[in-house]
Design an enzyme around this catalytic site. Sequence first.
Site: not given
Length: 335
Positions: A114, A197, A200
């Site tokens: 991230k 993956k 969102k």
Amino acid sequence: MSFPNRVFSGVQPTGNLHLGNYLGAIRNWVPLQDQAETIFCIVDLHALTAPQDPVLLKTQTREVTAAYIAAGIDPERSIIFNQSAVAAHSELSWLLGCYAPLGWLNRMTQFKEKAGKQRDNAVLGLYAYPVLMAADILLYKGTHVPVGEDQKQHLELARDIAGAFNRRYEVEFFPLPEPQILGAATRVMSLRDGTKKMSKSDASDYSRINMTDDADTVALKIQKAKTDPHPLPDTAAALDGRPEADNLLGIYAALAGQTRDQAVARFAGQPFSSFKRELADLSVSVLGPIGAEMKRLVGDPGHIDKILKRGAERAHAIADKVLADTQDIIGLLKP
Ligand code: TYM
């Protein structure tokens, strides 16, 4: 020492709840309600590790609550609440942070992913994310944590922190929480790229099936999902090197409540076209009623807020005692 079974898990209210959240987490929580005390949190403080619009954050917190209930979490049997309503989460997080060496946090792959290359711009909250997650669980002496595979490393850290605390004070105060990675789709991949993956935050909405997508959208996304040119294999081993086929069969199996082997046997030798039609029908039949119920529930925000308020009161009753005991063990004076 043995601790009574207590299940704790949570989802961030960051929008676009998708099939991965459902199959990797929420769906698996439902039967656990018959087996243990269950606590399900909407982790709004974790959501703040990325920028959030204040109005949307409230809406999405209600939406995740609605998703829990629509999927079968019963607010009477389970405690459902939002994290920020119980201040002890933040307090315990600070305390536990004092037992978590930087070396442990530096290993966290989710932070590395991230934060990306702009590490200096990443915020402290993102770095401390797994410590807050450990606090969430340990504040309730949670013993079992049903999550998708991507959370395994965070759970290991929670266990390490609990162990470090217990050893430091020579107590058996915190249980070492166990991950429960359940079902046939523990890591649901993007529909556009079977090596990524489902997430969102993916820019393409075609990469995921959202829990509130209507039937036509679900069918279209499955029809457009990436595949390979071969028919479906007749053994699970033959899915190696075929990430898209593997992912879609895993999704089918999880939705049908089957094992992956059963799903493989069912579609052996078939072309993707007929398999995809069945997968679309199954997805719509499972997700349709849940999405409709979510929409109905979010239409009455007052009702959702009442459920969250009651849940927070019940959460407080457990959390405040554990926090007070923790403070006492550490030697913090309560004059
Ligand atoms: P979040 O909101 O990112 O994910 C919520 C749950 O969904 C699972 N999940 C997936 N499972 C399978 N395939 C996917 N593609 C996929 N994407 C997400 C996650 O594994 C998770 O179970 N850090 C947690 C939130 C949290 C938490 C906790 C969980 C905060 N405190 C305490 C358990 C206990 C998270 O990933 O949220």
